[in-house]
Design an enzyme around this catalytic site. Sequence first.
Site, PDB file in Angstrom:
ATOM      1  CG  ASP A  31      -1.922  41.639  31.541  1.00 46.76           C
ATOM      2  OD1 ASP A  31      -1.794  42.689  32.188  1.00 46.76           O
ATOM      3  OD2 ASP A  31      -2.179  41.623  30.310  1.00 46.76           O
ATOM      4  CG  ASN A  86       2.602  51.341  33.955  1.00 42.88           C
ATOM      5  OD1 ASN A  86       3.777  51.458  34.265  1.00 42.88           O
ATOM      6  ND2 ASN A  86       2.156  50.349  33.193  1.00 42.88           N
ATOM      7  N   GLY A  92       2.320  54.658  30.428  1.00 40.16           N
ATOM      8  CA  GLY A  92       1.824  53.372  29.953  1.00 40.16           C
ATOM      9  C   GLY A  92       0.522  52.922  30.591  1.00 40.16           C
ATOM     10  CG  HIS A  99      -3.541  47.936  36.887  1.00 44.67           C
ATOM     11  ND1 HIS A  99      -4.260  49.053  36.514  1.00 44.67           N
ATOM     12  CD2 HIS A  99      -2.563  47.801  35.969  1.00 44.67           C
ATOM     13  CE1 HIS A  99      -3.733  49.557  35.408  1.00 44.67           C
ATOM     14  NE2 HIS A  99      -2.687  48.823  35.061  1.00 44.67           N
TER      15      HIS A  99
END
Length: 113
Positions: A31, A86, A92, A99
Site C-alpha cells: 500500500d 471496504n 472507507g 481489494h
Amino acid sequence: MTENCIFCKIIAGQIPAKKLYEDDKILAFWDINPAAPVHFLVIPKKHVSGPAALAEEDQDLVGKLLRDGARLAKENGIDHFRLVMNNGSEAGQTVFHLHMHVLGGRHLTWPPG
Ligand code: AMP
Ligand code: ZN
C-alpha cells in the site's frame, strides 16, 4: 481492463507498484500509504468494483484471495494480522476495484473507527 481504474492500470503495468506476489489470477502489492508496519493489498486481476459486486462465479477467486493473503501475511513475518475489504465510500472505500487489505506488525485496536 476498466478505464480510469488505478488498480487495472497497476495490473497492466501502466503505473508502477511495489509487487510482492503475482500469478494469473491475483496481484499483491504494498500500500502506498501504509496504515501499519506491514500493509499490502491483494487484488483480483479481473475488475470487480467491490465486495457487493461479486458474482457467484467469483467465489473461488475470493477464496483464493483470502487464502493467498493469509499465506503472504505469514511469509512477510506477521502471524497476527487483519484482512479488510471496504465496500462503499461510507465504509472507507476509495478505489473501486476490489481489494483486500492485509495489515499487521503492530497492535491493532478493535473496533475500527
Ligand atoms: P480503500 O480505501 O479501502 O479503497 O483502499 C484503497 C487503498 O489503496 C488505500 O489504502 C491507498 O493507500 C491505496 N492506494 C491507492 N493508490 C495506490 C497505488 N498507486 N499504489 C499502492 N496503493 C495505493
Ligand atoms: Zn479495475
